[in-house]
Design an enzyme around this catalytic site. Structure first.
Site, PDB file in Angstrom:
ATOM      1  N   ASP A  79       0.375  -1.312  -0.042  1.00 21.03           N
ATOM      2  CA  ASP A  79       0.170  -0.295   0.027  1.00 21.03           C
ATOM      3  C   ASP A  79       0.641   1.171   0.107  1.00 21.03           C
ATOM      4  O   ASP A  79       1.790   1.414   0.773  1.00 21.03           O
ATOM      5  CB  ASP A  79      -0.938  -0.151   1.166  1.00 21.03           C
ATOM      6  CG  ASP A  79      -1.390   1.030   1.159  1.00 21.03           C
ATOM      7  OD1 ASP A  79      -2.654   1.340   0.878  1.00 21.03           O
ATOM      8  OD2 ASP A  79      -2.024   1.503   2.309  1.00 21.03           O
ATOM      9  N   GLY A 178      -7.764   8.467   7.810  1.00 26.45           N
ATOM     10  CA  GLY A 178      -7.641   8.934   9.077  1.00 26.45           C
ATOM     11  C   GLY A 178      -9.119   8.882   9.828  1.00 26.45           C
ATOM     12  O   GLY A 178      -9.917   9.279   9.353  1.00 26.45           O
ATOM     13  N   GLY A 206      -8.714   5.790   2.748  1.00 24.41           N
ATOM     14  CA  GLY A 206      -9.467   6.536   3.723  1.00 24.41           C
ATOM     15  C   GLY A 206     -10.431   5.927   3.938  1.00 24.41           C
ATOM     16  O   GLY A 206     -11.674   6.470   4.241  1.00 24.41           O
ATOM     17  N   SER A 208     -11.459   4.544   6.457  1.00 24.16           N
ATOM     18  CA  SER A 208     -11.966   4.891   8.220  1.00 24.16           C
ATOM     19  C   SER A 208     -12.510   6.378   8.313  1.00 24.16           C
ATOM     20  O   SER A 208     -12.308   7.481   8.272  1.00 24.16           O
ATOM     21  CB  SER A 208     -11.081   4.732   9.184  1.00 24.16           C
ATOM     22  OG  SER A 208     -10.558   3.791   9.073  1.00 24.16           O
ATOM     23  N   ASN A 229      -7.449   1.152   7.944  1.00 28.28           N
ATOM     24  CA  ASN A 229      -6.719   1.359   8.338  1.00 28.28           C
ATOM     25  C   ASN A 229      -6.565   1.985   9.790  1.00 28.28           C
ATOM     26  O   ASN A 229      -6.780   1.154  10.831  1.00 28.28           O
ATOM     27  CB  ASN A 229      -5.047   1.694   8.002  1.00 28.28           C
ATOM     28  CG  ASN A 229      -4.003   1.129   8.664  1.00 28.28           C
ATOM     29  OD1 ASN A 229      -3.582   0.654   9.681  1.00 28.28           O
ATOM     30  ND2 ASN A 229      -2.907   1.762   7.655  1.00 28.28           N
ATOM     31  N   THR A 230      -6.644   3.219   9.671  1.00 30.77           N
ATOM     32  CA  THR A 230      -6.946   4.119  11.239  1.00 30.77           C
ATOM     33  C   THR A 230      -8.142   3.185  12.024  1.00 30.77           C
ATOM     34  O   THR A 230      -7.481   3.066  13.156  1.00 30.77           O
ATOM     35  CB  THR A 230      -7.453   5.081  11.285  1.00 30.77           C
ATOM     36  OG1 THR A 230      -6.860   5.820  10.105  1.00 30.77           O
ATOM     37  CG2 THR A 230      -7.007   6.056  12.406  1.00 30.77           C
TER      38      THR A 230
HETATM   39  O1  G3H Z   1      -4.001   2.760   2.171  1.00 33.49           O
HETATM   40  C1  G3H Z   1      -4.728   3.297   3.772  1.00 33.49           C
HETATM   41  C2  G3H Z   1      -5.727   3.100   4.022  1.00 33.49           C
HETATM   42  O2  G3H Z   1      -6.311   4.222   2.609  1.00 33.49           O
HETATM   43  C3  G3H Z   1      -6.619   3.810   4.723  1.00 33.49           C
HETATM   44  O3  G3H Z   1      -7.174   4.847   5.167  1.00 33.49           O
HETATM   45  O4  G3H Z   1      -6.539   4.978   7.592  1.00 33.49           O
HETATM   46  O5  G3H Z   1      -8.284   6.192   6.789  1.00 33.49           O
HETATM   47  O6  G3H Z   1      -8.882   3.409   7.194  1.00 33.49           O
HETATM   48  P1  G3H Z   1      -7.381   4.787   7.054  1.00 33.49           P
HETATM   49 ZN    ZN Z   2      -4.404   5.117   1.698  1.00 32.60          ZN
END
Ligand code: G3H
Ligand code: ZN
Length: 279
Positions: A79, A178, A206, A208, A229-230
């Site tokens: 990623d 985030g 994104g 999250s 991820n977040t």
């Molecule tokens: O590449 C990773 C994702 O875009 C994670 O986004 O941390 O807002 O869930 P996030």
């Molecule tokens: Zn990302």
């Protein structure tokens, strides 16, 4: 063995999305795989450069292979790769997909390097995700609101996709990395325009802290992969803090860590159900 491309096509046709769940610890990884197996959902395990360097690219590939014996539809993506050597290493080790994030380069330079990576990856059966305009924010809990809301330049994206022959594109439709004070809203009208003009797999970063209603609309309008991820990092930390308090009198990791796994599993399960990827 069904490939990741097979699931992207199927998801597009049937209007659901595959979750990419990032990890950097074994508890997070176990949680993602457990839920994938339980719900019979294909999943992508994501490792950013920082996560890959911490966990190890080889370890990630070996564990994916091992877990595939329990449930076959587990894929690996590098990623936001910016280091071409690391990307090549991931491809050579057998990653299913790599995301080259050339968004900090000028358009022509990004196009040139992405094209080279596509040639290299495709020879080894690996898919490539591209990014043109940088997706804002970072995978942390933020105190305020996002600074900028960016929208993809459709003409540029058309040219980029055509010349690089990437398989998927990380798009900007108001999404940010985030979790913020308020839930993030997406620009679905802009997504509809992208879908009309750009005939490849669309990826939403994104995942999250985004409005659930907007995520559902995004899936209906062509998004086939959503990165999270977040919320997984948050679940991991909250689970760990709670469990450490509860098990104050022990130093046994196998008594402390199961609750961390459970907490991450809850988050993964909610996302898979929202993305409708259970089979
Ligand atoms: O590449 C990773 C994702 O875009 C994670 O986004 O941390 O807002 O869930 P996030
Ligand atoms: Zn990302």
């Amino acid at each position: 063995m069904k490939t990741l491309k097979y699931f992207f096509k199927k998801a597009k046709k049937e209007e659901w999305a595959i979750g990419q769940f990032n990890f950097s610890t074994l508890e997070q990884l176990k949680a993602i795989v457990n839920v994938a197996e339980k719900l019979k959902s294909p999943v992508i395990l994501g490792t950013s450069q920082g996560e890959a360097n911490f966990f190890g690219l080889e370890e990630a590939v070996l564990l994916r292979n091992l877990y595939r014996k329990k449930f076959p539809y587990i894929y690996l993506n590098l990623d936001h790769g910016k280091d071409v050597n690391l990307i090549k290493k991931a491809i050579n080790l057998g990653y299913d997909c790599v995301h080259f994030d050339g968004s900090s380069l000028n358009f022509q330079e990004n196009l040139k390097i992405t094209k080279k990576i596509v040639k290299y990856a495709h020879k080894k059966g690996c898919l490539v995700e591209g990014e043109i305009k940088s997706i804002q924010g970072s995978s942390e809990i933020h105190k305020g609101l996002p600074k900028d809301v960016l929208l993809e330049d459709i003409e540029r994206a058309k040219e980029f996709v055509k010349k690089t022959e990437i398989d998927s594109l990380a798009i900007n439709i108001g999404n940010v990395h985030g979790v913020y004070k308020k839930s993030i809203r997406l620009n679905i009208e802009h997504l509809k325009k992208i879908k009309r003009e750009i005939p490849i797999f669309l990826v939403l970063h994104g995942g999250s802290g985004t409005s659930k209603k907007d995520i559902k609309e995004a899936i209906k309008n062509g998004v086939v992969k959503i990165n999270v991820n977040t919320e997984l990092r948050k679940a991991w930390r909250e689970g760990l803090e709670k469990s450490l308090k509860k098990h104050e009198d022990t130093i046994k990791p196998y008594n402390i860590l199961p609750e961390v796994i459970l907490k991450v599993e809850e988050t993964v399960e909610k996302k898979i159900k929202l993305f409708k990827s259970q089979r």
